[in-house]
Design a protein around this motif. Structure first.
Motif, PDB file in Angstrom:
ATOM      1  N   THR A   1       0.770  -1.296   0.282  1.00  0.00           N
ATOM      2  CA  THR A   1      -0.115  -0.121   0.198  1.00  0.00           C
ATOM      3  C   THR A   1       0.838   1.224  -0.010  1.00  0.00           C
ATOM      4  N   PRO A   2       1.664   1.267   0.910  1.00  0.00           N
ATOM      5  CA  PRO A   2       2.621   2.838   0.777  1.00  0.00           C
ATOM      6  C   PRO A   2       3.179   2.982  -0.468  1.00  0.00           C
ATOM      7  N   GLY A   3       3.779   2.011  -1.283  1.00  0.00           N
ATOM      8  CA  GLY A   3       4.362   2.335  -2.488  1.00  0.00           C
ATOM      9  C   GLY A   3       3.368   2.597  -3.513  1.00  0.00           C
ATOM     10  N   VAL A   4       2.120   2.054  -3.333  1.00  0.00           N
ATOM     11  CA  VAL A   4       1.264   2.375  -4.463  1.00  0.00           C
ATOM     12  C   VAL A   4       0.678   3.662  -4.226  1.00  0.00           C
ATOM     13  N   ALA A   5       0.702   4.308  -3.032  1.00  0.00           N
ATOM     14  CA  ALA A   5       0.075   5.524  -2.576  1.00  0.00           C
ATOM     15  C   ALA A   5       1.032   6.501  -3.200  1.00  0.00           C
ATOM     16  N   LEU A   6       2.252   6.295  -2.927  1.00  0.00           N
ATOM     17  CA  LEU A   6       3.261   7.138  -3.352  1.00  0.00           C
ATOM     18  C   LEU A   6       3.476   7.360  -4.790  1.00  0.00           C
ATOM     19  N   ALA A   7       3.345   6.084  -5.690  1.00  0.00           N
ATOM     20  CA  ALA A   7       3.359   6.114  -7.128  1.00  0.00           C
ATOM     21  C   ALA A   7       2.071   6.736  -7.822  1.00  0.00           C
ATOM     22  N   LEU A   8       0.856   6.819  -7.001  1.00  0.00           N
ATOM     23  CA  LEU A   8      -0.351   7.067  -7.531  1.00  0.00           C
ATOM     24  C   LEU A   8      -0.080   8.809  -7.178  1.00  0.00           C
ATOM     25  N   LEU A   9       0.311   9.198  -6.074  1.00  0.00           N
ATOM     26  CA  LEU A   9       0.320  10.530  -6.052  1.00  0.00           C
ATOM     27  C   LEU A   9       1.262  11.100  -7.134  1.00  0.00           C
ATOM     28  N   GLU A  10       2.390  10.495  -7.431  1.00  0.00           N
ATOM     29  CA  GLU A  10       3.400  10.962  -8.439  1.00  0.00           C
ATOM     30  C   GLU A  10       2.649  11.075  -9.854  1.00  0.00           C
ATOM     31  N   CYS A  11       1.931  10.076 -10.100  1.00  0.00           N
ATOM     32  CA  CYS A  11       1.294   9.982 -11.404  1.00  0.00           C
ATOM     33  C   CYS A  11       0.362  11.026 -11.569  1.00  0.00           C
ATOM     34  N   PHE A  12      -0.710  11.500 -10.440  1.00  0.00           N
ATOM     35  CA  PHE A  12      -1.377  12.430 -10.592  1.00  0.00           C
ATOM     36  C   PHE A  12      -0.331  13.816 -10.537  1.00  0.00           C
ATOM     37  N   HIS A  13       0.577  13.996  -9.868  1.00  0.00           N
ATOM     38  CA  HIS A  13       1.575  14.982 -10.290  1.00  0.00           C
ATOM     39  C   HIS A  13       1.991  15.382 -11.551  1.00  0.00           C
ATOM     40  N   LEU A  14       2.423  14.399 -12.018  1.00  0.00           N
ATOM     41  CA  LEU A  14       2.655  14.246 -13.605  1.00  0.00           C
ATOM     42  C   LEU A  14       1.923  14.610 -14.525  1.00  0.00           C
ATOM     43  N   THR A  15       0.607  14.034 -14.285  1.00  0.00           N
ATOM     44  CA  THR A  15      -0.424  14.339 -15.472  1.00  0.00           C
ATOM     45  C   THR A  15      -1.457  15.026 -15.178  1.00  0.00           C
ATOM     46  N   ARG A  16      -1.789  15.212 -13.844  1.00  0.00           N
ATOM     47  CA  ARG A  16      -3.001  16.120 -13.282  1.00  0.00           C
ATOM     48  C   ARG A  16      -4.113  15.384 -13.565  1.00  0.00           C
ATOM     49  N   GLN A  17      -4.277  14.171 -13.762  1.00  0.00           N
ATOM     50  CA  GLN A  17      -5.492  13.350 -13.966  1.00  0.00           C
ATOM     51  C   GLN A  17      -6.073  13.007 -12.718  1.00  0.00           C
ATOM     52  N   PRO A  18      -7.464  13.520 -12.377  1.00  0.00           N
ATOM     53  CA  PRO A  18      -8.060  13.236 -11.312  1.00  0.00           C
ATOM     54  C   PRO A  18      -8.117  11.816 -10.702  1.00  0.00           C
ATOM     55  N   ALA A  19      -8.283  10.864 -11.915  1.00  0.00           N
ATOM     56  CA  ALA A  19      -8.473   9.441 -11.201  1.00  0.00           C
ATOM     57  C   ALA A  19      -7.331   9.071 -10.527  1.00  0.00           C
ATOM     58  N   TYR A  20      -6.058   9.307 -10.849  1.00  0.00           N
ATOM     59  CA  TYR A  20      -4.992   9.112 -10.075  1.00  0.00           C
ATOM     60  C   TYR A  20      -5.022   9.406  -8.561  1.00  0.00           C
ATOM     61  N   LEU A  21      -5.574  10.678  -8.606  1.00  0.00           N
ATOM     62  CA  LEU A  21      -5.494  11.343  -7.121  1.00  0.00           C
ATOM     63  C   LEU A  21      -6.539  10.784  -6.294  1.00  0.00           C
TER      64      LEU A  21
END
Length: 371
Positions: A244-264
């Protein structure tokens, strides 16, 4: 007669760990930011970039270490930055940008990674292709001329093929998390897309999210947790590297990179799961496999969402088992350096970045030397 209480070791500051070379980690078997001197070098550049005095002696030592490493064959076939030859490329880029090493040496370090990636390395972030591409993303922001011989198509194509293969495979038996799993290489792929090294369609991105979502288990109405291995009910290890922690970090960074709301939205579910997991007793204090990793990730949540509550979560003391080591090893991932650097980040969360995240790890500066 009662037993005398054991004295607790005094925590050494980040500047102390960086200033004294005998406190730098040495690991020839698993070299890189995680366990090697390269982690100390990376933190030194971050401190200097934030205006903390770092002596010339430290940078001279970095230059000498770099020259030695680039003058001999890599001690491992791994190509990541956490573990592998991409670590020297990252450090060489920072060193070249500050005049500590030549630009030619930075190009040579990158060329060595490119060559090693032709030998079918692992695909993950910790050891393999995903980590090499994240290292190149960081280098692109620090010293882009070092990537003169990098042609993204082959390496990025291999990574995308691996992501797509996992996402169309049965949800069973493969790692989910940051270090060795789908979440990590998904983040690496989005980093490549951000830099224009590939194009990621909405349909493809949704397929990735759906695959990661199928691995999740509902802990509460809002909290999601990911087992270490897809398809298992037993969560297994839950840390920066796994679950879970690594998944959370990866999804946060994907949102930061793309600004796609689904990632957040998915990241928020994982962060709620992290909050539940963080209430448990920890057996380690370190960044990888321990409590410091959770706190680093909560800080990253603040950096990306600007929500102060995440700094509060990062600042909370944890409960530790009696077996928890009072003083770990020296390195960034499983040692003192990762714990002391956490304290720097809590004090200045917007200045100090998390290591190994590509362009997000550059921070507010490229590690400029002061003076």
């Amino acid at each position: 007669m009662s037993k005398p209480a054991l004295s607790k070791p005094v925590a050494r500051s980040t500047t102390t760990l960086i200033a004294h070379q005998h406190l730098w980690p040495r690991n020839r078997k698993l070299p890189g930011l995680a366990h090697g001197w390269q982690g100390s070098a990376w933190v030194a550049f971050k401190l200097a970039g934030a205006g903390v005095p770092v002596t010339d002696r430290v940078f001279d030592s970095i230059g000498r270490h770099l020259a030695v490493e680039l003058g001999r064959a890599p001690p491992t076939a791994y190509v990541g930055a956490s573990i592998g030859c991409a670590a020297e490329a990252v450090i060489a880029a920072y060193a070249a940008s500050q005049g500590i090493a030549s630009r030619a040496s930075a190009r040579a370090a990158c060329k060595r990674v490119i060559s090693a990636c032709r030998n079918n390395p692992p695909w993950d972030v910790q050891l393999g292709l995903g980590g090499a591409l994240l290292a190149f993303a960081e280098i692109a922001a620090v010293e882009p001329r070092a990537l003169a011989e990098f042609r993204p198509a082959r390496m990025v194509g291999q990574l995308l093929a691996r992501v797509d293969t996992l996402c169309t495979s049965p949800t069973l038996g493969w790692p989910t998390g940051m270090a060795h799993g789908l979440a990590g290489i998904l983040m690496a792929a989005e980093s490549c897309g951000r830099l224009g090294w590939c194009r990621i369609t909405t349909k493809r991105r949704q397929r990735w999210l759906d695959a990661l979502g199928r691995c999740a288990l509902a802990a509460t109405d809002e909290a999601l947790v990911w087992p270490m291995v897809a398809g298992q009910q037993d969560l297994g290890l839950q840390s920066w590297c796994a679950g879970t922690p690594g998944v959370a970090l990866a999804l946060l960074e994907c949102f930061h990179l793309t600004r796609q709301p689904a990632y957040l939205a998915a990241a928020r579910g994982a962060l709620e799961g992290m909050k539940l997991l963080a209430s448990r007793v920890f057996f380690a204090k370190t960044l990888c496999c321990g409590n410091a990793g959770y706190r680093h990730i909560f800080l990253e949540a603040y950096r990306i969402t600007s929500e102060p509550a995440w700094v509060e979560h990062a600042s909370r003391a944890a409960r530790f088992a009696n077996a928890a080591q009072p003083r770990p090893r020296l390195g960034l991932h499983q040692g003192e350096l990762g714990i002391s650097y956490l304290l720097e980040r809590i004090a200045n969360p917007l200045i100090y970045p998390f290591p190994g995240l590509g362009v997000s790890s550059v921070g507010s500066s490229a590690g400029e030397r002061q003076g």
